[in-house]
Scaffold this motif. Structure first.
Motif, PDB file in Angstrom:
ATOM      1  N   GLU A  42       0.846  -1.190   0.000  1.00  0.00           N
ATOM      2  CA  GLU A  42       0.000   0.000   0.000  1.00  0.00           C
ATOM      3  C   GLU A  42       0.884   1.243   0.000  1.00  0.00           C
ATOM      4  O   GLU A  42       1.938   1.270   0.611  1.00  0.00           O
ATOM      5  CB  GLU A  42      -0.896   0.003   1.234  1.00  0.00           C
ATOM      6  N   LYS A  43       0.454   2.296  -0.659  1.00  0.00           N
ATOM      7  CA  LYS A  43       1.221   3.532  -0.732  1.00  0.00           C
ATOM      8  C   LYS A  43       0.425   4.657  -0.086  1.00  0.00           C
ATOM      9  O   LYS A  43      -0.803   4.620  -0.043  1.00  0.00           O
ATOM     10  CB  LYS A  43       1.523   3.895  -2.181  1.00  0.00           C
ATOM     11  N   VAL A  44       1.143   5.664   0.392  1.00  0.00           N
ATOM     12  CA  VAL A  44       0.513   6.854   0.942  1.00  0.00           C
ATOM     13  C   VAL A  44       0.856   8.011   0.019  1.00  0.00           C
ATOM     14  O   VAL A  44       2.026   8.280  -0.238  1.00  0.00           O
ATOM     15  CB  VAL A  44       1.006   7.146   2.382  1.00  0.00           C
ATOM     16  N   ASP A  45      -0.163   8.681  -0.497  1.00  0.00           N
ATOM     17  CA  ASP A  45       0.043   9.802  -1.407  1.00  0.00           C
ATOM     18  C   ASP A  45       0.629  10.979  -0.633  1.00  0.00           C
ATOM     19  O   ASP A  45       0.317  11.186   0.540  1.00  0.00           O
ATOM     20  CB  ASP A  45      -1.299  10.195  -2.027  1.00  0.00           C
ATOM     21  N   SER A  46       1.482  11.762  -1.281  1.00  0.00           N
ATOM     22  CA  SER A  46       2.089  12.907  -0.601  1.00  0.00           C
ATOM     23  C   SER A  46       1.108  14.062  -0.466  1.00  0.00           C
ATOM     24  O   SER A  46       1.360  15.011   0.270  1.00  0.00           O
ATOM     25  CB  SER A  46       3.333  13.369  -1.363  1.00  0.00           C
ATOM     26  N   VAL A  47      -0.012  14.005  -1.151  1.00  0.00           N
ATOM     27  CA  VAL A  47      -1.038  15.032  -1.038  1.00  0.00           C
ATOM     28  C   VAL A  47      -1.954  14.648   0.116  1.00  0.00           C
ATOM     29  O   VAL A  47      -2.343  13.502   0.264  1.00  0.00           O
ATOM     30  CB  VAL A  47      -1.855  15.136  -2.353  1.00  0.00           C
ATOM     31  N   TYR A  48      -2.283  15.620   0.946  1.00  0.00           N
ATOM     32  CA  TYR A  48      -3.159  15.345   2.083  1.00  0.00           C
ATOM     33  C   TYR A  48      -4.346  16.294   2.059  1.00  0.00           C
ATOM     34  O   TYR A  48      -4.342  17.314   1.382  1.00  0.00           O
ATOM     35  CB  TYR A  48      -2.400  15.480   3.416  1.00  0.00           C
ATOM     36  N   VAL A  49      -5.360  15.953   2.812  1.00  0.00           N
ATOM     37  CA  VAL A  49      -6.564  16.764   2.922  1.00  0.00           C
ATOM     38  C   VAL A  49      -6.547  17.425   4.290  1.00  0.00           C
ATOM     39  O   VAL A  49      -6.392  16.747   5.317  1.00  0.00           O
ATOM     40  CB  VAL A  49      -7.836  15.884   2.773  1.00  0.00           C
ATOM     41  N   ARG A  50      -6.671  18.742   4.301  1.00  0.00           N
ATOM     42  CA  ARG A  50      -6.751  19.444   5.589  1.00  0.00           C
ATOM     43  C   ARG A  50      -8.108  19.144   6.203  1.00  0.00           C
ATOM     44  O   ARG A  50      -9.148  19.368   5.597  1.00  0.00           O
ATOM     45  CB  ARG A  50      -6.581  20.940   5.383  1.00  0.00           C
ATOM     46  N   ASN A  51      -8.086  18.617   7.395  1.00  0.00           N
ATOM     47  CA  ASN A  51      -9.312  18.175   8.039  1.00  0.00           C
ATOM     48  C   ASN A  51      -9.909  19.273   8.905  1.00  0.00           C
ATOM     49  O   ASN A  51     -10.983  19.761   8.653  1.00  0.00           O
ATOM     50  CB  ASN A  51      -9.040  16.920   8.862  1.00  0.00           C
ATOM     51  N   ARG A  52      -9.226  19.644   9.937  1.00  0.00           N
ATOM     52  CA  ARG A  52      -9.659  20.698  10.856  1.00  0.00           C
ATOM     53  C   ARG A  52      -8.429  21.233  11.564  1.00  0.00           C
ATOM     54  O   ARG A  52      -7.315  20.842  11.272  1.00  0.00           O
ATOM     55  CB  ARG A  52     -10.628  20.145  11.903  1.00  0.00           C
ATOM     56  N   VAL A  53      -8.658  22.109  12.516  1.00  0.00           N
ATOM     57  CA  VAL A  53      -7.601  22.604  13.383  1.00  0.00           C
ATOM     58  C   VAL A  53      -8.031  22.322  14.817  1.00  0.00           C
ATOM     59  O   VAL A  53      -9.201  22.454  15.160  1.00  0.00           O
ATOM     60  CB  VAL A  53      -7.379  24.125  13.181  1.00  0.00           C
ATOM     61  N   ALA A  54      -7.087  21.900  15.645  1.00  0.00           N
ATOM     62  CA  ALA A  54      -7.375  21.649  17.058  1.00  0.00           C
ATOM     63  C   ALA A  54      -6.523  22.575  17.908  1.00  0.00           C
ATOM     64  O   ALA A  54      -5.329  22.728  17.665  1.00  0.00           O
ATOM     65  CB  ALA A  54      -7.083  20.199  17.418  1.00  0.00           C
ATOM     66  N   ASP A  55      -7.148  23.228  18.877  1.00  0.00           N
ATOM     67  CA  ASP A  55      -6.425  24.000  19.873  1.00  0.00           C
ATOM     68  C   ASP A  55      -6.169  23.077  21.057  1.00  0.00           C
ATOM     69  O   ASP A  55      -7.075  22.400  21.537  1.00  0.00           O
ATOM     70  CB  ASP A  55      -7.243  25.214  20.325  1.00  0.00           C
ATOM     71  N   VAL A  56      -4.926  23.044  21.513  1.00  0.00           N
ATOM     72  CA  VAL A  56      -4.544  22.175  22.622  1.00  0.00           C
ATOM     73  C   VAL A  56      -4.089  23.050  23.793  1.00  0.00           C
ATOM     74  O   VAL A  56      -3.215  23.898  23.632  1.00  0.00           O
ATOM     75  CB  VAL A  56      -3.411  21.207  22.212  1.00  0.00           C
ATOM     76  N   PHE A  57      -4.709  22.873  24.944  1.00  0.00           N
ATOM     77  CA  PHE A  57      -4.370  23.617  26.146  1.00  0.00           C
ATOM     78  C   PHE A  57      -3.829  22.652  27.192  1.00  0.00           C
ATOM     79  O   PHE A  57      -4.400  21.582  27.399  1.00  0.00           O
ATOM     80  CB  PHE A  57      -5.615  24.312  26.725  1.00  0.00           C
ATOM     81  N   VAL A  58      -2.748  23.037  27.842  1.00  0.00           N
ATOM     82  CA  VAL A  58      -2.209  22.262  28.955  1.00  0.00           C
ATOM     83  C   VAL A  58      -2.287  23.147  30.189  1.00  0.00           C
ATOM     84  O   VAL A  58      -1.778  24.269  30.194  1.00  0.00           O
ATOM     85  CB  VAL A  58      -0.751  21.827  28.702  1.00  0.00           C
ATOM     86  N   ILE A  59      -2.966  22.652  31.197  1.00  0.00           N
ATOM     87  CA  ILE A  59      -3.092  23.356  32.461  1.00  0.00           C
ATOM     88  C   ILE A  59      -2.400  22.501  33.508  1.00  0.00           C
ATOM     89  O   ILE A  59      -2.705  21.314  33.636  1.00  0.00           O
ATOM     90  CB  ILE A  59      -4.576  23.571  32.844  1.00  0.00           C
ATOM     91  N   SER A  60      -1.456  23.095  34.220  1.00  0.00           N
ATOM     92  CA  SER A  60      -0.751  22.299  35.224  1.00  0.00           C
ATOM     93  C   SER A  60      -0.661  23.058  36.542  1.00  0.00           C
ATOM     94  O   SER A  60      -0.688  24.285  36.583  1.00  0.00           O
ATOM     95  CB  SER A  60       0.662  21.933  34.746  1.00  0.00           C
ATOM     96  N   GLU A  61      -0.603  22.289  37.587  1.00  0.00           N
ATOM     97  CA  GLU A  61      -0.356  22.797  38.931  1.00  0.00           C
ATOM     98  C   GLU A  61       0.897  22.064  39.409  1.00  0.00           C
ATOM     99  O   GLU A  61       0.819  21.011  40.045  1.00  0.00           O
ATOM    100  CB  GLU A  61      -1.565  22.519  39.832  1.00  0.00           C
TER     101      GLU A  61
END
Length: 74
Positions: A42-61
Protein backbone atom coordinates in the motif's frame (compact mmCIF):
# COMPACT_ATOMS: atom_id res chain seq x y z
CA UNK A 1 11.34 37.33 34.60
CA UNK A 2 13.13 36.75 37.91
CA UNK A 3 9.95 37.73 39.79
CA UNK A 4 8.03 35.02 37.98
CA UNK A 5 10.68 32.39 38.73
CA UNK A 6 10.38 33.19 42.44
CA UNK A 7 6.75 31.99 42.32
CA UNK A 8 7.91 28.44 41.56
CA UNK A 9 10.03 28.40 44.72
CA UNK A 10 7.07 29.03 47.03
CA UNK A 11 5.88 26.16 49.23
CA UNK A 12 2.67 24.44 48.19
CA UNK A 13 -0.46 26.20 49.44
CA UNK A 14 -3.83 24.77 48.29
CA UNK A 15 -5.50 28.15 48.96
CA UNK A 16 -3.13 29.90 46.52
CA UNK A 17 -2.22 27.32 43.87
CA UNK A 18 0.45 28.00 41.25
CA UNK A 19 -1.25 27.32 37.92
CA UNK A 20 0.50 27.28 34.55
CA UNK A 21 -1.27 27.41 31.20
CA UNK A 22 0.16 26.81 27.74
CA UNK A 23 -1.59 26.53 24.38
CA UNK A 24 -0.84 25.56 20.81
CA UNK A 25 -2.83 24.70 17.72
CA UNK A 26 -2.31 21.77 15.40
CA UNK A 27 -3.56 21.18 11.89
CA UNK A 28 -5.33 17.84 11.58
CA UNK A 29 -4.75 16.16 8.24
CA UNK A 30 -6.15 13.13 6.49
CA UNK A 31 -3.78 11.07 4.40
CA UNK A 32 -4.78 9.65 1.05
CA UNK A 33 -3.99 5.94 0.75
CA UNK A 34 -3.51 4.37 -2.65
CA UNK A 35 -4.96 0.83 -2.61
CA UNK A 36 -2.44 -1.92 -3.03
CA UNK A 37 -2.36 -4.40 -5.84
CA UNK A 38 -1.40 -8.02 -5.30
CA UNK A 39 2.39 -8.17 -4.95
CA UNK A 40 2.73 -4.39 -4.27
CA UNK A 41 2.54 -2.69 -0.85
CA UNK A 42 0.00 0.00 0.00
CA UNK A 43 1.22 3.53 -0.73
CA UNK A 44 0.51 6.85 0.94
CA UNK A 45 0.04 9.80 -1.41
CA UNK A 46 2.09 12.91 -0.60
CA UNK A 47 -1.04 15.03 -1.04
CA UNK A 48 -3.16 15.35 2.08
CA UNK A 49 -6.56 16.76 2.92
CA UNK A 50 -6.75 19.44 5.59
CA UNK A 51 -9.31 18.17 8.04
CA UNK A 52 -9.66 20.70 10.86
CA UNK A 53 -7.60 22.60 13.38
CA UNK A 54 -7.37 21.65 17.06
CA UNK A 55 -6.42 24.00 19.87
CA UNK A 56 -4.54 22.17 22.62
CA UNK A 57 -4.37 23.62 26.15
CA UNK A 58 -2.21 22.26 28.96
CA UNK A 59 -3.09 23.36 32.46
CA UNK A 60 -0.75 22.30 35.22
CA UNK A 61 -0.36 22.80 38.93
CA UNK A 62 3.33 21.83 39.28
CA UNK A 63 3.59 22.02 43.06
CA UNK A 64 0.63 19.63 43.41
CA UNK A 65 1.88 17.33 40.63
CA UNK A 66 -1.28 17.75 38.55
CA UNK A 67 -1.80 18.47 34.86
CA UNK A 68 -4.65 18.28 32.40
CA UNK A 69 -4.79 18.54 28.62
CA UNK A 70 -7.85 19.96 26.88
CA UNK A 71 -8.36 19.69 23.11
CA UNK A 72 -10.90 21.77 21.21
CA UNK A 73 -11.71 21.21 17.51
CA UNK A 74 -13.01 23.82 15.13
Amino acid sequence: MEDVLEVYQRPYDPLYPVVCIDETNKQLIEETHIPYEPGHPEKVDSVYVRNRVADVFVISEPLAGRRETVRMHH
